[in-house]
Design an enzyme around this catalytic site. Structure first.
Site: not given
Ligand code: URA
Length: 236
Positions: A106
């Site tokens: 993310d």
């Molecule tokens: N889980 C998440 O919630 N975000 C990420 O970026 C990776 C794993």
């Protein structure tokens, strides 16, 4: 063993179109073994070949395998919409040779991100069948308790998932921090699992993929390095 002409070598490494690479060579910008080569048709064995371009040294690589310590507020998408893309951190020639992130983090997640131009490697690493464990350090809004750890280990039901998802392991590190190891890589999985268990993730960092850890790589936020064979082996 394979021999390639110098213009093809430069092009394969992402330094631009064949025409542009020929121009660089004719202009005397490329040297091999300390000798400037101006004939773009000169052929070289590519195994372990190093060359300089604009006096910067490069090693010929058939494919590149890169580890990046992703900073916050960057998108993994190749066409980012709200934040700069992670590819902007890398030298421009990697975009030319179609280097792409292996999976995604993310925009606000930090930590270990792999990138490559080897389609088979990207496919193998991203395949759900491979079960490469990914280790995350999650910071939470509410304090962590044993119940939360047990929920994550036993499995929590996420919206749109047919069955509960469980962490391979989950360990409390501090009052508001836990280390979670997941085998799957579902969308926002850590954040959604923490939410399903009644807490809220305020910061997330991926600290390892397989046995390859950020600590081993010694990368500061925003730094990257090539992965060598022995490090790639840690991903299997
Ligand atoms: N889980 C998440 O919630 N975000 C990420 O970026 C990776 C794993």
């Amino acid at each position: 063993m394979s021999e390639l002409s110098l213009d093809r070598i430069l092009q394969s490494q992402g330094f631009g179109s064949r025409k542009w690479c020929r121009q660089l060579i004719s202009d005397g910008e490329v040297a091999i073994g300390g000798q400037v080569i101006t004939d773009f048709k000169s052929a070289f064995e590519t195994t372990n070949l190093s060359f300089t371009l604009f006096e910067e040294e490069w090693l010929y690589r058939e494919h590149v395998y890169i580890a990046l310590h992703k900073p916050p507020n960057m998108e993994c998408s190749r066409k980012p919409s709200h934040h700069p893309g992670v590819l902007t951190i890398l030298p421009e020639q990697f975009s030319w040779r179609d280097v792409q992130p292996v999976g995604r983090l993310d925009h606000d997640t930090t930590g270990l991100l792999l990138l490559s131009d080897d389609g088979a490697f990207i496919h193998a690493q991203s395949s759900p069948k491979r079960h490469v464990p990914k280790r995350y350090l999650a910071t939470t809004f509410d304090p962590i308790n044993e119940k939360l750890i047990a929920q994550l280990k036993n499995g929590v039901q996420l919206h749109d998932e047919p069955a509960p998802l469980a962490a391979i392991s989950c360990e409390q590190i501090g009052e508001h921090q836990c280390e979670i190891i997941l085998e799957q890589g579902k969308y926002h999985q850590v954040k959604r699992m923490l939410a399903a268990a009644g807490n809220h993730c305020t910061a997330l960092a991926r600290i390892a993929i397989g046995e390859l850890t950020l600590q081993h790589l010694e990368l500061e936020s925003g730094e990257w390095c090539f992965l060598e064979e022995s490090e790639i082996a840690l991903l299997r």
